[in-house]
Design an enzyme around this catalytic site. Structure first.
Site, mmCIF file in Angstrom:
data_model
loop_
_atom_site.group_PDB
_atom_site.id
_atom_site.type_symbol
_atom_site.label_atom_id
_atom_site.label_comp_id
_atom_site.label_asym_id
_atom_site.label_seq_id
_atom_site.Cartn_x
_atom_site.Cartn_y
_atom_site.Cartn_z
ATOM 1 N N GLN A 8 0.805 -1.228 0.137
ATOM 2 C CA GLN A 8 -0.114 0.031 0.024
ATOM 3 C C GLN A 8 0.897 1.206 0.039
ATOM 4 O OE1 GLN A 8 -3.673 -1.017 0.473
ATOM 5 N NE2 GLN A 8 -2.784 -2.566 -0.277
ATOM 6 N N CYS B 142 -4.246 4.124 4.527
ATOM 7 C CA CYS B 142 -3.623 4.719 3.226
ATOM 8 C C CYS B 142 -4.349 4.063 1.899
ATOM 9 C CB CYS B 142 -2.276 4.856 3.267
ATOM 10 S SG CYS B 142 -1.419 2.986 2.969
ATOM 11 N N ALA C 56 -11.517 2.440 4.656
ATOM 12 C CA ALA C 56 -10.477 1.508 3.973
ATOM 13 C C ALA C 56 -9.577 2.389 2.718
ATOM 14 C CB ALA C 56 -11.549 0.461 3.524
ATOM 15 N N HIS C 57 -8.747 1.839 2.329
ATOM 16 C CA HIS C 57 -7.949 2.422 1.137
ATOM 17 C C HIS C 57 -8.786 2.950 0.203
ATOM 18 C CE1 HIS C 57 -7.188 -2.063 -0.238
ATOM 19 N NE2 HIS C 57 -8.716 -1.862 -0.351
ATOM 20 N N ASN C 58 -8.251 4.138 -0.478
ATOM 21 C CA ASN C 58 -8.778 4.876 -1.322
ATOM 22 C C ASN C 58 -10.209 5.272 -1.444
ATOM 23 O OD1 ASN C 58 -6.766 2.882 -2.846
ATOM 24 N ND2 ASN C 58 -6.987 4.538 -3.870
#
Length: 346
Positions: free
Chosen positions: A200, A220, A241-243
């Site tokens: 990540q 991230c 969560a990511h994005n």
């Protein structure tokens, strides 16, 4: 700090009804207030307390029609809740940012800069090549990784963890135990049934005036950025969560989880224990009620969702009404079937 009723009214651009000379030295709830206190009335459910409160002054709406005289002076404003919030912000700013300077031991990495009038508590850690603005308050045991940028006037409470490359805007509040920039949950399934970690390598961006609650985690991005837009308010114990992208002035209540790559619009409301599946889009002004699960994108603005899976609030309420009647409907259906199968009297 003490101010007269008249001085407070001037700050709030309100009008005093009653004596403007008494002094105020504290803020209090209307049902608990004593002499020297300032309170407010925004919810009419509490109006009876207006006539019995011990408060010296109460902030009320300009349009409120009194049912009886009040002992307290009234400060009439357009929006009592917003006006009282303004005073709370002023009081909080004056009290919590009184600390200045550097407590030891603390660490400032090579190449890092921090603006004037800041506070760094004991055992705080700032990594290398960070850019931190002026009037920033960093409480003890805060960790800030390498190459982090933090804007003016931001406050990081004890034990907050800010991973490398994170960008935090001006006047943000990061509460105790929050983790910003931890790895997204990215694992690639392998043919043998095991999982391979997907690096990540993105970051987290918090725009100006964002609040992040205690023990909340914001992952991230795998690539690019997880983005929390200006003015968003994130409660305690939230997982983003990511994005993920959270829009401007959106509020997210406790124990909510938003899965990867989902985009939440501006001015949305996610109530407590909401679950949002991944790769979805919720357009502006979407409201999701408590304990609801959203599994598809919402394209129509202003929709209120309820249930798991969540769907339109009005349809959900009608479905719940039918659900409560199911035992009676089953009994009536059973009676109807028995009557149709019984032989006719000869």
């Amino acid at each position: 700090m003490e101010f007269t009723v008249g001085q407070i009214a001037e700050v709030l651009r309100g009008a005093v009804e009653g004596d403007a000379s008494p002094r105020i030295d504290r803020l209090a709830k209307i049902e608990e207030a004593q002499a020297g206190s300032l309170s407010f009335l925004a919810n009419l459910k509490y109006e009876p307390y207006l006539y019995s409160t011990g408060a010296t002054a109460v902030i009320v709406s300009r349009t409120l029609e009194l049912k009886q005289p009040t002992a307290a002076a009234l400060i009439r404003v357009d929006d009592p809740y917003t006006s009282f919030t303004t005073l709370l912000e002023f009081y909080q700013q004056a009290t919590r940012t009184g600390k200045r300077g550097v407590e030891e031991p603390s660490f400032l990495g090579a190449g890092s800069t921090i603006g004037d009038n800041h506070y760094r508590g004991a055992f705080s850690y700032i990594g290398e090549n960070c850019e931190i603005g002026r009037d920033v308050v960093i409480f003890p045991h805060v960790f800030i990784g390498d190459r982090v940028r933090i804007g003016d006037g931001t406050i990081l409470y004890a034990g907050a963890k800010i991973y490398a490359e994170t960008v935090i805007g001006a006047r943000c509040t990061i509460h105790a135990g929050a983790v910003i920039g931890s790895d997204g949950f990215g694992f690639a399934p392998q043919l043998d049934g095991s999982y391979r970690t997907i690096p990540q390598i993105g970051n987290v961006v918090l725009e100006d005036n964002v609040s992040v609650g205690a023990n909340t985690t914001i992952d991230c991005a795998t690539l690019g950025s997880t983005i929390i837009r200006e003015g968003a308010k994130i409660d305690n114990l939230v997982q983003l969560a990511h994005n993920v992208e959270v829009g401007r002035h959106t509020v997210v209540a406790a124990q909510t989880g938003v899965s990867g790559s989902t985009k939440i619009g501006d001015f949305c409301v996610l109530a407590g224990q909401t679950g949002i599946a991944g790769h979805l889009t919720l357009t502006n002004r979407t409201t999701v009620t408590a304990q609801s699960g959203v599994g598809k994108s919402i394209k129509e603005e202003g929709v209120v969702l309820q249930g798991s899976p969540a769907f339109n609030l009005r349809d959900s309420l009608r479905a719940n009404a039918v659900f409560r009647r199911l035992p009676d409907l089953e009994r009536r259906l059973d009676q109807l079937e028995r009557s149709r199968t019984q032989p006719e009297n000869s």
